[in-house]
Design an enzyme around this catalytic site. Sequence first.
Site, PDB file in Angstrom:
ATOM      1  N   ASN A   1     -83.031  85.396   6.558  1.00 41.92           N
ATOM      2  CA  ASN A   1     -82.130  86.512   6.884  1.00 41.92           C
ATOM      3  C   ASN A   1     -82.305  87.646   5.876  1.00 41.92           C
ATOM      4  OD1 ASN A   1     -81.057  84.822   4.923  1.00 41.92           O
ATOM      5  ND2 ASN A   1     -78.953  84.911   5.664  1.00 41.92           N
TER       6      ASN A   1
ATOM      7  N   THR B   1     -84.631  95.365   7.234  1.00 43.44           N
ATOM      8  CA  THR B   1     -85.992  94.854   7.010  1.00 43.44           C
ATOM      9  C   THR B   1     -86.271  93.675   7.932  1.00 43.44           C
ATOM     10  OG1 THR B   1     -85.575  95.341   4.681  1.00 43.44           O
ATOM     11  CG2 THR B   1     -87.545  94.076   5.152  1.00 43.44           C
TER      12      THR B   1
ATOM     13  N   ARG C   1     -78.499 100.445   9.877  1.00 43.34           N
ATOM     14  CA  ARG C   1     -77.394  99.974   9.033  1.00 43.34           C
ATOM     15  C   ARG C   1     -76.228 100.942   9.111  1.00 43.34           C
ATOM     16  NH1 ARG C   1     -81.693  98.880   4.339  1.00 43.34           N
ATOM     17  NH2 ARG C   1     -82.425  96.850   5.041  1.00 43.34           N
TER      18      ARG C   1
ATOM     19  N   SER D   1     -82.263 104.140  -9.973  1.00 42.61           N
ATOM     20  CA  SER D   1     -83.501 104.252  -9.215  1.00 42.61           C
ATOM     21  C   SER D   1     -83.510 105.582  -8.456  1.00 42.61           C
ATOM     22  CB  SER D   1     -83.581 103.059  -8.268  1.00 42.61           C
ATOM     23  OG  SER D   1     -84.573 103.270  -7.332  1.00 42.61           O
ATOM     24  N   VAL D   2     -84.648 106.295  -8.557  1.00 42.65           N
ATOM     25  CA  VAL D   2     -84.739 107.627  -7.951  1.00 42.65           C
ATOM     26  C   VAL D   2     -85.822 107.697  -6.868  1.00 42.65           C
ATOM     27  CG1 VAL D   2     -83.785 108.824  -9.964  1.00 42.65           C
ATOM     28  CG2 VAL D   2     -86.261 108.411  -9.849  1.00 42.65           C
TER      29      VAL D   2
ATOM     30  N   GLN E   1     -78.903  88.588  -0.076  1.00 42.51           N
ATOM     31  CA  GLN E   1     -77.649  89.121   0.492  1.00 42.51           C
ATOM     32  C   GLN E   1     -76.800  89.737  -0.634  1.00 42.51           C
ATOM     33  OE1 GLN E   1     -78.589  85.724   1.734  1.00 42.51           O
ATOM     34  NE2 GLN E   1     -79.712  86.951   3.185  1.00 42.51           N
TER      35      GLN E   1
ATOM     36  N   LYS F   1     -82.560  94.871  -4.123  1.00 40.08           N
ATOM     37  CA  LYS F   1     -82.702  93.932  -5.236  1.00 40.08           C
ATOM     38  C   LYS F   1     -84.167  93.625  -5.505  1.00 40.08           C
ATOM     39  CE  LYS F   1     -80.086  91.055  -2.939  1.00 40.08           C
ATOM     40  NZ  LYS F   1     -79.537  91.970  -1.926  1.00 40.08           N
TER      41      LYS F   1
ATOM     42  N   GLY G   1     -84.396  90.296   3.447  1.00 32.28           N
ATOM     43  CA  GLY G   1     -85.644  91.050   3.542  1.00 32.28           C
ATOM     44  C   GLY G   1     -85.762  91.893   2.291  1.00 32.28           C
ATOM     45  N   HIS G   2     -86.628  91.485   1.370  1.00 27.00           N
ATOM     46  CA  HIS G   2     -86.766  92.213   0.116  1.00 27.00           C
ATOM     47  C   HIS G   2     -88.054  93.033   0.139  1.00 27.00           C
ATOM     48  CE1 HIS G   2     -83.968  89.154  -2.059  1.00 27.00           C
ATOM     49  NE2 HIS G   2     -83.356  89.883  -1.156  1.00 27.00           N
TER      50      HIS G   2
ATOM     51  N   ASP H   1     -78.784  94.246   0.974  1.00 26.95           N
ATOM     52  CA  ASP H   1     -79.685  95.395   1.149  1.00 26.95           C
ATOM     53  C   ASP H   1     -79.553  96.419   0.021  1.00 26.95           C
ATOM     54  OD1 ASP H   1     -80.434  94.288   3.632  1.00 26.95           O
ATOM     55  OD2 ASP H   1     -78.709  95.246   4.580  1.00 26.95           O
ATOM     56  N   GLU H   2     -79.256  95.970  -1.179  1.00 25.76           N
ATOM     57  CA  GLU H   2     -79.088  96.902  -2.307  1.00 25.76           C
ATOM     58  C   GLU H   2     -80.414  97.241  -2.977  1.00 25.76           C
ATOM     59  OE1 GLU H   2     -77.636  93.867  -2.220  1.00 25.76           O
ATOM     60  OE2 GLU H   2     -75.453  94.108  -2.176  1.00 25.76           O
TER      61      GLU H   2
HETATM   62  P1  IMP Z   1     -76.601  85.450   8.936  1.00 28.20           P
HETATM   63  O1  IMP Z   1     -76.774  85.314   7.465  1.00 28.20           O
HETATM   64  O2  IMP Z   1     -77.872  85.755   9.675  1.00 28.20           O
HETATM   65  O3  IMP Z   1     -75.852  84.279   9.520  1.00 28.20           O
HETATM   66  O4  IMP Z   1     -75.648  86.734   9.203  1.00 28.20           O
HETATM   67  C1  IMP Z   1     -74.293  86.762   8.799  1.00 28.20           C
HETATM   68  C2  IMP Z   1     -73.915  88.153   8.335  1.00 28.20           C
HETATM   69  O5  IMP Z   1     -74.603  88.457   7.121  1.00 28.20           O
HETATM   70  C3  IMP Z   1     -74.299  89.270   9.311  1.00 28.20           C
HETATM   71  O6  IMP Z   1     -73.345  90.309   9.205  1.00 28.20           O
HETATM   72  C4  IMP Z   1     -75.630  89.756   8.774  1.00 28.20           C
HETATM   73  O7  IMP Z   1     -75.913  91.088   9.150  1.00 28.20           O
HETATM   74  C5  IMP Z   1     -75.380  89.637   7.282  1.00 28.20           C
HETATM   75  N1  IMP Z   1     -76.613  89.455   6.518  1.00 28.20           N
HETATM   76  C6  IMP Z   1     -77.340  88.339   6.381  1.00 28.20           C
HETATM   77  N2  IMP Z   1     -78.394  88.558   5.588  1.00 28.20           N
HETATM   78  C7  IMP Z   1     -78.327  89.836   5.199  1.00 28.20           C
HETATM   79  C8  IMP Z   1     -79.124  90.639   4.338  1.00 28.20           C
HETATM   80  O8  IMP Z   1     -80.121  90.217   3.745  1.00 28.20           O
HETATM   81  N3  IMP Z   1     -78.723  91.925   4.195  1.00 28.20           N
HETATM   82  C9  IMP Z   1     -77.616  92.425   4.788  1.00 28.20           C
HETATM   83  N4  IMP Z   1     -76.844  91.706   5.593  1.00 28.20           N
HETATM   84  C10 IMP Z   1     -77.183  90.413   5.794  1.00 28.20           C
END
Ligand code: IMP
Length: 425
Positions: A38, A298, A304, A412-413, A223, A16, A40-41, A13-14
């Site tokens: 998993n 996302t 968070r 980034s601002v 991630q 990217k 979300g960009h 969630d940086e």
């Molecule tokens: P999974 O990837 O859904 O199996 O989740 C495993 C861990 O990674 C959990 O703590 C999720 O919250 C975290 N996680 C997975 N994808 C993201 C992402 O895109 N951003 C932040 N955390 C993530």
Amino acid sequence: MPNRVVVGAQWGDEAKGKIVDCLAESAAMVVRYSGGSNAGHTVMVGEEKFKFFLMPAGILHPHVTCVLADGAVVDPGVLAEEIRDLKRRGIDVSRLRISANAHVIMPYHRLLDELEESRKGEGRLGTTGRGVGPAYVDKAARTGIRVGELIDSNRFRVRITHAINEKNRILSRLYDAPPLNLDEVLAECEEQAKDIRPFVTHTAPLVAEAAASEPGVLFEGAQGTLLDIDHGTYPFVTSSHPVAGGACIGTGVGPTAIHQVIGVSKAYTTRVGAGVFPTEQCNEIGDHIRERGAEYGTTTGRPRRCGWLDTVILRYSAMVNGLSSLALNHLDVLSGLDEVKIAVAYRIDGAETSFLPGDLSNCNEIEPVYETLPGWDEEIGQCESLASLPRNARRYVERVEQLAGIPIFSVSVGPVRDQTIFLQK
Ligand code: IMP
């Protein structure tokens, strides 16, 4: 343009997506190399918001070929919906290529993800529930179904029949859950296969060719480093390789093809799901960051966990990714705080260390050692250069660069493309 990897330097969630979108302008190809829906960009183009789960964030640039490579896991229903949504909004998606070798997230993976999490109770990982872990389990167990099989009706019928029999035994015996209906799953998957079939191919040669030509390839990490299955805060990690090395594993290009690795960090830290988070602020500081930074997932909408920037983590990230530079995002979120803190080391059992311990999950009592800097009140969304930032914001950026030991690539601002100050490009 050199071949570059854009990698999350923290727990994901940086933002990217924003950096990938900006850099895609000068790339021929953008490649997602790991993870699934998993991720979300989010990309803002003016007032318009695009949320990508599987689609590489380069798709908004009409000249860019976008690849979902071998190391990703594809939920065909999610991807088909993204394709439809983009088409509705007038975006040409014919430039998408999906690796036939990528594994498929099946309906039973999503189901098992949820059942496993609830079985773990208090010990749950806090996954996104998207079936990512179980899909990678099947990949490693060599029982997974790949995209190339999904789109080949005859092969798929054989594979899915076997898989459903197997999973139904697990569902009933381990979870006491109702079985899945083979015909229903088959029908659903055949529909989805139709939607993605035109985009499926062997992508490794395409990526290799683009990487050997100008203007080069942008590898899009999903991630973050600390969620890497080997190099993250195991077991509270995802099941893939978000680190820069994952770009090679997940696409089939060799390490010598990569020229630059850009780590992406927020000006603070967030985490979703369970697991250690030394600089977490469960107080008004955390609330300030969450509300100003809209720090809600996302993919899942979960609030968070928020805290101060941690340069112990950034130095670790620089090491395991071989970072060339650092994109520092969301600096605007810190406006309005009297003072801002940066973790420079940890105190663990009375001893101070500036390195990340090998097994972070085993250290319950980590006390961050902070450096405190004066904050700034001004909104900075209109600043177009480092020089135009308020003095204290500029000092903060300079100090992060020193403490992380990585040259700053961009600051980034604000959420839109133009609200990015590039120091290198
Ligand atoms: P999974 O990837 O859904 O199996 O989740 C495993 C861990 O990674 C959990 O703590 C999720 O919250 C975290 N996680 C997975 N994808 C993201 C992402 O895109 N951003 C932040 N955390 C993530």
